[in-house]
Design an enzyme around this catalytic site. Sequence first.
Site, PDB file in Angstrom:
ATOM      1  N   GLU A 190       0.851  -1.181   0.000  1.00  0.00           N
ATOM      2  CA  GLU A 190       0.000   0.000   0.000  1.00  0.00           C
ATOM      3  C   GLU A 190       0.892   1.238   0.000  1.00  0.00           C
ATOM      4  OE1 GLU A 190      -3.590   1.754   2.885  1.00  0.00           O
ATOM      5  OE2 GLU A 190      -2.044   0.428   3.733  1.00  0.00           O
ATOM      6  N   LYS A 243      -9.754   1.439  -1.866  1.00  0.00           N
ATOM      7  CA  LYS A 243      -9.911   0.887  -0.509  1.00  0.00           C
ATOM      8  C   LYS A 243     -11.280   1.233   0.066  1.00  0.00           C
ATOM      9  CE  LYS A 243      -7.429   0.990   3.935  1.00  0.00           C
ATOM     10  NZ  LYS A 243      -6.311   1.682   4.622  1.00  0.00           N
ATOM     11  N   CYS A 295      -4.969  -3.397   3.329  1.00  0.00           N
ATOM     12  CA  CYS A 295      -4.647  -3.089   4.723  1.00  0.00           C
ATOM     13  C   CYS A 295      -5.833  -3.254   5.672  1.00  0.00           C
ATOM     14  CB  CYS A 295      -4.049  -1.692   4.811  1.00  0.00           C
ATOM     15  SG  CYS A 295      -3.022  -1.463   6.300  1.00  0.00           S
TER      16      CYS A 295
END
Length: 497
Positions: A265, A331, A367
């Site tokens: 990321e 995300k 994440c």
Amino acid sequence: MASDDDHITGPTVAIVLAGGGSTRMGGVDKTRLPVAGATALERVLRTAPADHLIVVGPEQDDAAGLQERHGARFVREDPPGSGPLAALARGVEEAQRLLTEHEPPVEEHAPAAAGARILLLGGDMPLLRTETLESLRDHDPSGTRVVALEADGRTQFLCAAWPLARLRAALDAVAGPGGDWADLSLRRLYADLGSDELVARPAVGMEGADMDTPEDLDQVRRSAGPRIAVAQVRISEDVEENLQTLRRAVAEATMRGARVLLLPEATLTPFGTDLREAAGQHHPRFEALVEQLAAQHDLVIVAGTFTPADGDRVHNTVIARGPGVRADYRKIHLFDAYGARESQTVAPGSELVTIEVDGTPLGIATCYDVRFPEQFTALARRGAQAILLPIAWAEGPAKSEQLRLLLRARALDSTCAILAADQAPDPHYRGHAPRGIGESAVISPLGQVRAELGREEGMLVVDLDLAEIAQARLELPVLEHGRAAAAALEERPSPSA
């Protein structure tokens, strides 16, 4: 009583038997048949955890390339075509010569080959795994026993770790009257072992498969997923340095035969910098370089970046670029936890994303998404066999333990392989923005840690075994059971007021 420290541990030599045409395969050399982008022989060579590689078999057009890429040394049995034991004996002879030339004695007055181990491998076993071969090599610290792979209830004679001295003795014991091994089978070699000298280690998935018939070849090809490199790199506040880091990671992944490269990321720029400026000014160059390198190296690159969103915010975006692949994942779950407020600078995405590489569907998450099991099960129900997870994990008490627990849990929830690429933390950084803790990992579909890194930069490489994933879903049918439970809950009437 002697301890492990009292034993001599020496170098490892892999001897790979690649003996030419196979009658059951129509005379084709099965070790040169392609499997998921590489020949069977190359897949074995790049998997073997050895100090030296010896291939016993005829040199073909690929020999120079295999020597350059893997340092493999080619030799022939004498006379050519005289059988597997003769080929092995020739390989052992070459191993002893090579060790004398290149390896210093491990103890004073000891020969260079003392304590050496031989990994005896077949060139037609393309689904072998490095971690399995390491376990065969390292299972017996005393160096007195033979440790072999067991698949489908039978010992794989061409997947075993032998102490060199014991292998030499076994060969001498079964040699013919003329001191040769012409037309003798490997079974004779193993029959010489005592009952306490042979240790069997079970195979996982299809790794014990060889290619004796066209049906075997078809099954191996169906089981062979893409080779994926997981790059743990340090991300700089200087975008130019990060572009160079990208180039280096691509070069290493290509050299190691990867089809997919997974980066962390925020590979474009770390958290704690001006994300809006990075998205507007630097993302286009980053994306262009990713596309250029992907096309140049026939590689699918998956990397974290930032792209413009509404107002002053950006999207935390993972781009996937490569031959036949173009996808952006924004995300979904933003890190508004432990005092952080990612949503102040980042706008959430809303769509799940999968890509397909050589027929294998792969999911993408980022994440903080790892804390939400429903996203991973949804990706699995869309067909994902593995989930690629770029992360920039935040430092903090128990955060390392949480990361490993979450990765293993999401693998079990989805019965997917999980591949997580974290940033390697900068030891000089004193801020509070999440910039990684390292500990990138590869997790099996049943939650086992297959490979992992520490805090430093590094790269993990894994060949996906699709048969292992399919077997996991048979043994643990949580996706099927979860679908039935969801349907039942939907049909349940609401309680009356």
